[in-house]
Design a protein around this motif. Sequence first.
Motif: not given
Length: 729
Positions: A637, A706, A708-712, A715, A718
């Motif tokens: 994270r 990494s 991807d936390q674009s959708r809280a 997550p 990626q």
Amino acid sequence: MLTISDVTVAHISKLFRLGCYDTDHIFRVDKGFVAQIQSIYAGAVTKTLSQECSTEAMKTVPAEFTSIRHVRGILSMGRTEDPNSGGSSFSMLLGRAAHLDNEYTVFGKVMEGDEVLAALEQVETRKEGIFVMPKQRITITRATLDGPDLEPKLSEGAERYYVLDTNVVLHQIDLLERPALTDVIVLQTVLDEVRHNKLSVYKRLRSIIADEQRRFHVFCNEFHRETFVARRPGESPNDRNDRAIRVATQWYQSQLGEEAGVEVLLLTNDAENRRLARDAGLKCESIHEHVRARADAAELMDLQAGLTAGELHQGKLNISRHNSRQGAVFVSSLKGHTSILLRGDEALNRAIDGDIVAVRLLPEAEWTDQVDSKLADRAALAAADDDEEDGAGERDMGAMPFAADLETAVPKRLGEDLCSLHEKVDRLAFSVIWVVDHEANVISTKVAKTVIRSVAALSYEQAQLRMDDARLVDPLTESLRTLNRLAKALKAKRAASGALSLASPEVRFVLDSETRDPTDVAMYNLKEANSMAEEFMLLANITQARYFSSGTLTPADYLHYGLAAPIYTHFTSPIRRYADQMAHRLLAAIIQWEAVPREALDTSAATELIDNLNQRHTLAQHAGRASVALHTLIFFRAKATEEDAYVIKVRENGVVVLVPRYGIEGIVYVAARGERSAFAYDAKTDALIAPGCTLRTFDKVRVAISVDQSRAHRPKLQLAIIEPVLPRA
């Protein structure tokens, strides 16, 4: 040539083999004394010497004085005042020369051709100083090295010559010293190897050779034109010497081919050398096979000689408490094995428990090993009607492999202590016992309730370290190696039957002791020790399943596709799975240890229970995977990183990669959603191809990892390939 002055013999033989004496001459003829051949390097030859010949001719050899008298026909080395100055000049004695005894090296004898010596004595001579020399040059047109004369012939009543391999001499010298073994050919190759490896054994062999009654004949095969072998490119020295021994054996057999009833037998303990010899049409045996087959085996080998030679093995006899006609002798002299199984009255030969006995092994094809698979007897500690067992089947989740801990279905006191096989602690167990042969074929099987005391409690890592350490030869380590060898044979048989290898990466996390957040992650490294344990657990599951004669499914449904097994049930994890506990109770009833469990008599209830177990097992697997996925996201994270990865699958729009460092597997798309891809998928080569870049299965790549936390609320991990650089359309 004689077999005493072997350094001189080897030197002169090599000069003959190289053709160094061609065009040399006899420069001295002293009637009644000697006819002497000139030194090669002194310009006696009329041809141009090769570089190898010049180098060899300049060498000198040490004195090798013997008690052999200088009489007519003896070959004796020439020298200066220095006893160790023998080079390439030598004399053929024309009469008795007592003053040369113990002063000049004797290395051969004229066996045929005395008429030539007599003719030399008739040539006209002249005296020059102390030498009597022929008036005309006596040229040696060509000098060759023929094979050894096969005299003396075989001992009366003997049918063969024996050729020894080096390993026989090194390890069975006591046996060779027994007078019953005669008519033996000792090759120069073997002499050299023995002298290099163990001088004490070499001296003992030389003593045997010196005894004329033993009839041990030395053959300088390294300096004979028909038996010398050059080392091939990439061939090890040991393999080259083994080949030289086979070539010399072949040559001897061809020389004796016309003599009816005479054979040449190669004795070697090297299994690969025997195989190659037999492929070449040679007769060969191990020393153990030969001794067992001889009518005079008792004369050839007494007890002590047999123990020293490795033909017999000594140890303490332990009679089985369950079978008075079976016992085991624990030994330390048999590589790869710690005990020898004796079965039946004839094998025991009136010995009783505790006796120190000597044992002769059966042929290797008849060997067996006893292997036990012992499982903690949870059923003995938790009866079917105990409160702890009430409803256990309904709530069982199996063993849930969470990221850091293993959640089991039983209390810790039961799972980690009473049902754990600790070192040198008595424990109740349910055992499957097999007797297997050398190739892991099961000869007999027995299941029983037992009380055991483990010799050691080892982790997989500890067991592997023991097996890998060649310095360890203790009984425990050797038993592990035997188990590992048998496990490999079992695994090979499953693979040959079509079994699948379905192992997937197992991820292990290191958690912070306070926050319980992951601080490190890696893929669990499976070792041979893991596979060894797994194979015997699988065999136990398959074995005990055969005891069950009925079920709700048809026999065709008993097959286990992945393992290529005809039948299979759970058995080896009674602490972790209630299904195994059920199998334990049924098996205990089948062997009449206890009554049939109540739950097994109700078919409908049993079916319902099993369906529940299967469902909850699936849920446990999902929970375990979800735990790994969660901890993986937490770990990465706030920690973007780069790692090496490998392409394991190719798709039309991307590749699946495996990151060995973390055991992560994921897809990398070669173009973002909605973008036109620069890559084209080639179905023939199963590759993604773009200008200047191709991705194929097993390609090594570098990936960025990494989260991807674009959708809280969701997550996800990626992966992106950074090397090679992926072209864009």
